[in-house]
Design a protein around this motif. Structure first.
Motif, PDB file in Angstrom:
ATOM      1  N   ARG A 191       0.829  -1.210   0.000  1.00 13.72           N
ATOM      2  CA  ARG A 191       0.000   0.000   0.000  1.00 13.72           C
ATOM      3  C   ARG A 191       0.866   1.264   0.000  1.00 13.72           C
ATOM      4  O   ARG A 191       0.587   2.223  -0.724  1.00 13.72           O
ATOM      5  CB  ARG A 191      -0.925  -0.008   1.213  1.00 13.72           C
ATOM      6  CG  ARG A 191      -1.789   1.243   1.328  1.00 13.72           C
ATOM      7  CD  ARG A 191      -2.744   1.157   2.511  1.00 13.72           C
ATOM      8  NE  ARG A 191      -3.483   2.390   2.703  1.00 13.72           N
ATOM      9  CZ  ARG A 191      -4.399   2.581   3.636  1.00 13.72           C
ATOM     10  NH1 ARG A 191      -4.702   1.580   4.468  1.00 13.72           N
ATOM     11  NH2 ARG A 191      -5.018   3.743   3.754  1.00 13.72           N
ATOM     12  N   GLN A 192       1.933   1.250   0.811  1.00 17.65           N
ATOM     13  CA  GLN A 192       2.829   2.406   0.867  1.00 17.65           C
ATOM     14  C   GLN A 192       3.611   2.554  -0.431  1.00 17.65           C
ATOM     15  O   GLN A 192       3.874   3.669  -0.901  1.00 17.65           O
ATOM     16  CB  GLN A 192       3.787   2.261   2.049  1.00 17.65           C
ATOM     17  CG  GLN A 192       4.684   3.484   2.269  1.00 17.65           C
ATOM     18  CD  GLN A 192       5.621   3.303   3.445  1.00 17.65           C
ATOM     19  OE1 GLN A 192       5.411   2.444   4.303  1.00 17.65           O
ATOM     20  NE2 GLN A 192       6.675   4.107   3.493  1.00 17.65           N
ATOM     21  N   SER A 195       1.260   4.139  -2.909  1.00 17.08           N
ATOM     22  CA  SER A 195       1.083   5.547  -2.550  1.00 17.08           C
ATOM     23  C   SER A 195       2.291   6.375  -2.969  1.00 17.08           C
ATOM     24  O   SER A 195       2.155   7.466  -3.532  1.00 17.08           O
ATOM     25  CB  SER A 195       0.850   5.666  -1.039  1.00 17.08           C
ATOM     26  OG  SER A 195       0.903   7.016  -0.630  1.00 17.08           O
ATOM     27  N   CYS A 284      -3.841  12.822   6.825  1.00 12.04           N
ATOM     28  CA  CYS A 284      -4.083  11.729   5.884  1.00 12.04           C
ATOM     29  C   CYS A 284      -2.808  11.397   5.111  1.00 12.04           C
ATOM     30  O   CYS A 284      -1.859  12.189   5.048  1.00 12.04           O
ATOM     31  CB  CYS A 284      -5.206  12.083   4.914  1.00 12.04           C
ATOM     32  SG  CYS A 284      -4.815  13.429   3.766  1.00 12.04           S
ATOM     33  N   ASN A 285      -2.782  10.210   4.529  1.00 14.62           N
ATOM     34  CA  ASN A 285      -1.644   9.776   3.715  1.00 14.62           C
ATOM     35  C   ASN A 285      -1.502  10.676   2.492  1.00 14.62           C
ATOM     36  O   ASN A 285      -2.464  10.916   1.765  1.00 14.62           O
ATOM     37  CB  ASN A 285      -1.849   8.313   3.299  1.00 14.62           C
ATOM     38  CG  ASN A 285      -0.750   7.799   2.398  1.00 14.62           C
ATOM     39  OD1 ASN A 285      -0.727   8.055   1.203  1.00 14.62           O
ATOM     40  ND2 ASN A 285       0.184   7.067   2.984  1.00 14.62           N
ATOM     41  N   GLU A 288      -2.158   9.022  -1.090  1.00 17.23           N
ATOM     42  CA  GLU A 288      -3.564   8.649  -1.216  1.00 17.23           C
ATOM     43  C   GLU A 288      -4.447   9.892  -1.328  1.00 17.23           C
ATOM     44  O   GLU A 288      -5.424   9.901  -2.083  1.00 17.23           O
ATOM     45  CB  GLU A 288      -3.983   7.785  -0.032  1.00 17.23           C
ATOM     46  CG  GLU A 288      -3.287   6.422  -0.032  1.00 17.23           C
ATOM     47  CD  GLU A 288      -3.752   5.509   1.085  1.00 17.23           C
ATOM     48  OE1 GLU A 288      -4.504   5.975   1.965  1.00 17.23           O
ATOM     49  OE2 GLU A 288      -3.363   4.320   1.078  1.00 17.23           O
ATOM     50  N   ALA A 291      -4.237  11.043  -4.828  1.00 19.74           N
ATOM     51  CA  ALA A 291      -4.990  10.167  -5.734  1.00 19.74           C
ATOM     52  C   ALA A 291      -6.470  10.527  -5.756  1.00 19.74           C
ATOM     53  O   ALA A 291      -7.124  10.466  -6.801  1.00 19.74           O
ATOM     54  CB  ALA A 291      -4.807   8.706  -5.318  1.00 19.74           C
ATOM     55  N   LEU A 346      -5.860   2.433  -5.160  1.00 17.23           N
ATOM     56  CA  LEU A 346      -5.803   3.663  -4.390  1.00 17.23           C
ATOM     57  C   LEU A 346      -7.220   4.147  -4.060  1.00 17.23           C
ATOM     58  O   LEU A 346      -8.160   3.857  -4.810  1.00 17.23           O
ATOM     59  CB  LEU A 346      -5.053   4.749  -5.168  1.00 17.23           C
ATOM     60  CG  LEU A 346      -3.535   4.621  -5.194  1.00 17.23           C
ATOM     61  CD1 LEU A 346      -2.933   5.534  -6.261  1.00 17.23           C
ATOM     62  CD2 LEU A 346      -2.930   4.927  -3.827  1.00 17.23           C
ATOM     63  N   PRO A 347      -7.396   4.875  -2.968  1.00 18.45           N
ATOM     64  CA  PRO A 347      -8.730   5.388  -2.635  1.00 18.45           C
ATOM     65  C   PRO A 347      -9.197   6.410  -3.667  1.00 18.45           C
ATOM     66  O   PRO A 347      -8.390   7.082  -4.310  1.00 18.45           O
ATOM     67  CB  PRO A 347      -8.533   6.046  -1.267  1.00 18.45           C
ATOM     68  CG  PRO A 347      -7.077   6.343  -1.188  1.00 18.45           C
ATOM     69  CD  PRO A 347      -6.389   5.261  -1.969  1.00 18.45           C
ATOM     70  N   GLU A 352     -12.820   7.507   2.315  1.00 27.28           N
ATOM     71  CA  GLU A 352     -11.901   6.385   2.518  1.00 27.28           C
ATOM     72  C   GLU A 352     -10.672   6.795   3.311  1.00 27.28           C
ATOM     73  O   GLU A 352      -9.959   5.934   3.847  1.00 27.28           O
ATOM     74  CB  GLU A 352     -11.484   5.813   1.164  1.00 27.28           C
ATOM     75  CG  GLU A 352     -12.612   5.186   0.381  1.00 27.28           C
ATOM     76  CD  GLU A 352     -12.197   4.797  -1.022  1.00 27.28           C
ATOM     77  OE1 GLU A 352     -11.466   3.791  -1.159  1.00 27.28           O
ATOM     78  OE2 GLU A 352     -12.576   5.506  -1.986  1.00 27.28           O
ATOM     79  N   LEU A 353     -10.424   8.104   3.418  1.00 27.66           N
ATOM     80  CA  LEU A 353      -9.292   8.615   4.196  1.00 27.66           C
ATOM     81  C   LEU A 353      -9.729   9.112   5.571  1.00 27.66           C
ATOM     82  O   LEU A 353      -8.946   9.727   6.292  1.00 27.66           O
ATOM     83  CB  LEU A 353      -8.612   9.761   3.435  1.00 27.66           C
ATOM     84  CG  LEU A 353      -8.102   9.438   2.025  1.00 27.66           C
ATOM     85  CD1 LEU A 353      -7.461  10.669   1.400  1.00 27.66           C
ATOM     86  CD2 LEU A 353      -7.112   8.281   2.056  1.00 27.66           C
TER      87      LEU A 353
END
Length: 391
Positions: A191-192, A195, A284-285, A288, A291, A346-347, A352-353
């Protein structure tokens, strides 16, 4: 192309085994005292063997180690101040940043703050400053690809008290050396990795979608890089230890932010401005968040830069232009990007975040800078509209 001055003082040492081969000598020759500050994040380097290899190299150089750990994914000014205190208390002569963009960014700020008597935030991040002194020497070991921070002087720092997340790029903060072993990224969670790869793609798009639009070298390079990131992300998702894909993603991230592709370009980076403030309020990331924002933002501006967005569709996504207008191609390019984002997991929404109606989106929108380099300059009202559409 527009006029430019190019500088990059970082020496990149790239490839499997480069840390073991070069780090000890680099520490010995570049540390101004007998102490190296070893900086890293949450401790994953102690689980994958990187920490042991790094500390062995420092010991071999004859230098003492002082540790600066716990650097978070969105490094804060408070963490920068902590690192600066450690540098001063331990008479550190070299900072060794081991990690991804957050660790590298934090350590660039530490290298400056440790040798500055004033308010480093106010004088260098709150507003552009002039560095007329020598920061502490910095070497980076990259363990996560995406930000490209290893070959520039950029550092994105969050001031939690002010709720401001901002970046400045000072050539004096460029690392002296960047050690880049693609195998060090294997232990990064998928996932990272995805991202980070999208962050790379975002950096390229933010530069690509800006003037000039006539044929130029920077745009040509960026089209090749975007195609490469798309190809290599798909391959790395299929096989996370595909060395060719992971090594390409690492160098693509570097090429996106080593200033080469920005030469002669105005640059946009409005989407980054929006995500930075979203991150300052919600943590948040970063990749992501980008995205989620990018397709919606591009739907708002693509007709204002239709020529470039149409070129993006044909050159990057191989969409055939026959029988389609420039505007149709521009919109198709944006929707193909949106499909790619969804396809790699990805979201696609802020929900989703962890962002919902209880989040003060207006306050976040009002805190965003409206950058002049975009095809369409945003207003705070339109930024708020984009945030709401992303829910």
């Amino acid at each position: 192309m527009n006029n430019f001055i190019f500088e990059n003082k970082t020496k990149a040492i790239f490839g499997k085994g480069c840390v073991k081969e070069y780090l000890s000598c680099l520490c010995k020759c570049n540390c101004e005292t007998d102490t190296v500050l070893l900086a890293y994040g949450g401790g994953s380097i102690k689980k994958n063997g990187v920490y042991d290899e790094i500390t062995a190299a420092i010991e071999k150089s004859g230098k003492r180690v002082a540790e600066f750990s716990g650097i978070m994914s969105n490094p804060t000014y408070a963490k920068v101040q902590e690192g600066a205190r450690l540098v001063r208390e331990n008479n550190v002569g070299l900072i060794l940043a081991v990690g991804g963009g957050s660790v590298m960014d934090c350590c660039k700020a530490v290298s400056l703050a440790a040798r500055y008597e004033g308010d480093a935030w106010a004088d260098f991040w709150g507003r552009p400053g002039v560095i007329d002194f020598e920061p502490v020497p910095l070497i980076v070991v990259v363990t996560a690809a995406g930000t490209g921070s290893e070959m520039n002087g950029g550092a994105v720092i969050t001031n939690e008290e002010l709720k401001v997340k901002t970046g400045r790029d000072y050539p004096q903060l460029n690392p002296k050396f960047a050690l880049m072993d693609p195998t060090y990224t294997y232990s990064v969670p998928v996932r990272q990795m995805i991202s980070g790869g999208f962050d790379t793609l975002s950096h390229i798009m933010e530069t690509y979608f800006s003037a000039p639009d006539e044929p130029n070298v920077s745009d040509d390079i960026m089209e090749a890089l975007m195609r490469g990131v798309i190809r290599d992300l798909r391959a790395a998702i299929k096989d996370p230890e595909d060395y060719i894909a992971r090594s390409n993603l690492m160098w693509e991230a570097t090429m996106a932010e080593n200033r080469v592709i920005k030469l002669g370009k105005k640059c946009d980076f409005e989407c980054h401005q929006m995500e930075h403030q979203l991150g300052a309020y919600t943590n948040c990331n970063h990749g992501e968040g980008l995205a989620v924002l990018h397709p919606v933002y591009y739907r708002h501006i693509c007709e204002h830069g239709a020529k470039k967005f149409a070129r993006f569709a044909t050159k990057v996504w191989d969409i055939r232009p026959e029988g389609r207008s420039e505007r149709e191609l521009a919109r198709m390019g944006v929707e193909t990007l949106a499909s790619f984002i969804k396809g790699i997991g990805l979201p696609t929404t802020l929900r989703e975040l962890g962002v919902d109606e209880s989040t003060d989106l207006k306050a976040i929108a009002d805190s965003c800078a409206c950058v002049p380099g975009a095809y369409k300059v945003m207003t705070h009202e339109e930024i708020l509209e984009i945030f709401r559409e992303c829910l």
